[in-house]
Design a protein around this motif. Structure first.
Motif, PDB file in Angstrom:
ATOM      1  N   ILE A   1       0.843  -1.197   0.000  1.00 50.57           N
ATOM      2  CA  ILE A   1       0.000   0.000   0.000  1.00 50.57           C
ATOM      3  C   ILE A   1       0.877   1.246   0.000  1.00 50.57           C
ATOM      4  O   ILE A   1       0.654   2.179  -0.762  1.00 50.57           O
ATOM      5  CB  ILE A   1      -0.963  -0.015   1.210  1.00 50.57           C
ATOM      6  CG1 ILE A   1      -2.042  -1.083   1.007  1.00 50.57           C
ATOM      7  CG2 ILE A   1      -1.602   1.358   1.418  1.00 50.57           C
ATOM      8  CD1 ILE A   1      -2.875  -1.362   2.244  1.00 50.57           C
ATOM      9  N   GLN A   2       1.902   1.245   0.837  1.00 52.25           N
ATOM     10  CA  GLN A   2       2.803   2.395   0.910  1.00 52.25           C
ATOM     11  C   GLN A   2       3.557   2.593  -0.399  1.00 52.25           C
ATOM     12  O   GLN A   2       3.794   3.720  -0.819  1.00 52.25           O
ATOM     13  CB  GLN A   2       3.807   2.205   2.041  1.00 52.25           C
ATOM     14  CG  GLN A   2       3.230   2.441   3.413  1.00 52.25           C
ATOM     15  CD  GLN A   2       4.282   2.238   4.468  1.00 52.25           C
ATOM     16  OE1 GLN A   2       4.432   1.143   4.978  1.00 52.25           O
ATOM     17  NE2 GLN A   2       4.995   3.296   4.784  1.00 52.25           N
TER      18      GLN A   2
ATOM     19  N   ILE B   1       1.638   7.826   7.485  1.00 52.86           N
ATOM     20  CA  ILE B   1       1.198   9.067   6.843  1.00 52.86           C
ATOM     21  C   ILE B   1       2.342  10.073   6.768  1.00 52.86           C
ATOM     22  O   ILE B   1       2.508  10.754   5.750  1.00 52.86           O
ATOM     23  CB  ILE B   1      -0.035   9.645   7.563  1.00 52.86           C
ATOM     24  CG1 ILE B   1      -1.239   8.729   7.329  1.00 52.86           C
ATOM     25  CG2 ILE B   1      -0.340  11.062   7.085  1.00 52.86           C
ATOM     26  CD1 ILE B   1      -2.465   9.078   8.133  1.00 52.86           C
ATOM     27  N   GLN B   2       3.134  10.160   7.810  1.00 55.44           N
ATOM     28  CA  GLN B   2       4.281  11.070   7.780  1.00 55.44           C
ATOM     29  C   GLN B   2       5.276  10.665   6.684  1.00 55.44           C
ATOM     30  O   GLN B   2       5.832  11.524   6.007  1.00 55.44           O
ATOM     31  CB  GLN B   2       4.978  11.108   9.139  1.00 55.44           C
ATOM     32  CG  GLN B   2       4.204  11.881  10.173  1.00 55.44           C
ATOM     33  CD  GLN B   2       4.814  11.788  11.561  1.00 55.44           C
ATOM     34  OE1 GLN B   2       5.560  10.860  11.870  1.00 55.44           O
ATOM     35  NE2 GLN B   2       4.471  12.754  12.412  1.00 55.44           N
TER      36      GLN B   2
ATOM     37  N   LEU C   1      -2.814   3.583  15.885  1.00 55.18           N
ATOM     38  CA  LEU C   1      -2.789   4.998  15.535  1.00 55.18           C
ATOM     39  C   LEU C   1      -1.359   5.518  15.355  1.00 55.18           C
ATOM     40  O   LEU C   1      -1.074   6.227  14.387  1.00 55.18           O
ATOM     41  CB  LEU C   1      -3.538   5.811  16.586  1.00 55.18           C
ATOM     42  CG  LEU C   1      -3.987   7.208  16.195  1.00 55.18           C
ATOM     43  CD1 LEU C   1      -4.795   7.190  14.909  1.00 55.18           C
ATOM     44  CD2 LEU C   1      -4.791   7.829  17.311  1.00 55.18           C
ATOM     45  N   LYS C   2      -0.457   5.146  16.253  1.00 49.61           N
ATOM     46  CA  LYS C   2       0.934   5.612  16.136  1.00 49.61           C
ATOM     47  C   LYS C   2       1.568   5.099  14.848  1.00 49.61           C
ATOM     48  O   LYS C   2       2.282   5.824  14.161  1.00 49.61           O
ATOM     49  CB  LYS C   2       1.748   5.181  17.353  1.00 49.61           C
ATOM     50  CG  LYS C   2       1.403   5.944  18.603  1.00 49.61           C
ATOM     51  CD  LYS C   2       2.244   5.509  19.775  1.00 49.61           C
ATOM     52  CE  LYS C   2       1.803   6.267  21.017  1.00 49.61           C
ATOM     53  NZ  LYS C   2       2.536   5.860  22.199  1.00 49.61           N
ATOM     54  N   GLU C   3       1.304   3.837  14.529  1.00 54.55           N
ATOM     55  CA  GLU C   3       1.837   3.252  13.291  1.00 54.55           C
ATOM     56  C   GLU C   3       1.259   3.970  12.072  1.00 54.55           C
ATOM     57  O   GLU C   3       1.969   4.257  11.107  1.00 54.55           O
ATOM     58  CB  GLU C   3       1.516   1.757  13.230  1.00 54.55           C
ATOM     59  CG  GLU C   3       2.046   1.055  12.011  1.00 54.55           C
ATOM     60  CD  GLU C   3       3.563   0.934  11.981  1.00 54.55           C
ATOM     61  OE1 GLU C   3       4.115   0.830  10.875  1.00 54.55           O
ATOM     62  OE2 GLU C   3       4.191   0.957  13.054  1.00 54.55           O
ATOM     63  N   LEU C   4      -0.026   4.264  12.121  1.00 55.18           N
ATOM     64  CA  LEU C   4      -0.672   4.973  11.029  1.00 55.18           C
ATOM     65  C   LEU C   4      -0.063   6.367  10.844  1.00 55.18           C
ATOM     66  O   LEU C   4       0.217   6.784   9.723  1.00 55.18           O
ATOM     67  CB  LEU C   4      -2.173   5.090  11.271  1.00 55.18           C
ATOM     68  CG  LEU C   4      -2.948   5.953  10.274  1.00 55.18           C
ATOM     69  CD1 LEU C   4      -2.901   5.329   8.883  1.00 55.18           C
ATOM     70  CD2 LEU C   4      -4.375   6.140  10.739  1.00 55.18           C
ATOM     71  N   ILE C   5       0.137   7.062  11.936  1.00 54.36           N
ATOM     72  CA  ILE C   5       0.742   8.399  11.853  1.00 54.36           C
ATOM     73  C   ILE C   5       2.129   8.316  11.223  1.00 54.36           C
ATOM     74  O   ILE C   5       2.488   9.141  10.375  1.00 54.36           O
ATOM     75  CB  ILE C   5       0.788   9.064  13.248  1.00 54.36           C
ATOM     76  CG1 ILE C   5      -0.635   9.407  13.692  1.00 54.36           C
ATOM     77  CG2 ILE C   5       1.678  10.307  13.243  1.00 54.36           C
ATOM     78  CD1 ILE C   5      -0.752   9.825  15.139  1.00 54.36           C
ATOM     79  N   LYS C   6       2.877   7.294  11.589  1.00 53.22           N
ATOM     80  CA  LYS C   6       4.213   7.108  11.000  1.00 53.22           C
ATOM     81  C   LYS C   6       4.113   6.881   9.490  1.00 53.22           C
ATOM     82  O   LYS C   6       4.864   7.466   8.706  1.00 53.22           O
ATOM     83  CB  LYS C   6       4.921   5.920  11.677  1.00 53.22           C
ATOM     84  CG  LYS C   6       6.364   5.816  11.309  1.00 53.22           C
ATOM     85  CD  LYS C   6       7.170   4.727  12.019  1.00 53.22           C
ATOM     86  CE  LYS C   6       6.456   3.787  12.910  1.00 53.22           C
ATOM     87  NZ  LYS C   6       7.282   2.682  13.401  1.00 53.22           N
TER      88      LYS C   6
END
Length: 152
Positions: free
Chosen positions: A111-112, A143-144, A136-141
């Protein structure tokens, strides 16, 4: 004592009961046993859907992927009562596949790398599902890392 249709049906009902009580491991095991004994193809497909859901709820991503592939083969080869019925099964398969693909690291990497548009679905799944908040933390990483691909 012989195993007959009534006992096989009771096994299915017991597996369903275990699933509804939250014993997904037991449900998956009983549905597997049921699938080995069942001669009714429609009921067997129903058991496969239940086993897929149980594996997803236990976060057994590799086993869930095996069940997903098994269901895909059946959906692609089975004669459905109508083309609409087959289409609905394919749509449900895609829906359930998202849970697996978003949680299986191999697919998250895909996906990335090449399907940035799917990160939106992943973000929605994480935000709206309380059980996914731990991601959530993994998702934020993610997205960043991919912020250069997005304007929204």
């Amino acid at each position: 004592m012989q195993i007959g249709p009534d006992q096989i049906e009771a096994l299915y009902q017991y597996a369903k009961f275990q699933f509804e009580c939250g014993n997904y491991s037991g449900a998956a095991n009983y549905l597997y046993q049921y699938g080995a004994l069942c001669t009714n193809s429609e009921r067997n497909v129903s058991a496969l859907w239940g086993k897929l859901a149980a594996e997803i709820l236990m976060q057994s991503w590799d086993l869930a992927l095996e069940e997903l592939n098994r269901l895909k083969e059946i959906i692609d080869s089975k004669n459905f009562s109508s083309p609409l019925n087959q289409l609905q099964n394919r749509i449900w398969l895609m829906h359930w596949a998202l849970f697996i693909f978003f949680n299986h690291i191999r697919y998250l990497n895909a996906i990335q790398t090449n399907a940035h548009h799917l990160i939106r679905y992943l973000a929605t799944a994480v935000v709206v599902n309380k059980r996914r908040r731990n991601m959530l933390k993994e998702l934020i990483k993610v997205i960043q890392q991919e912020h250069h691909s997005y304007k929204d």
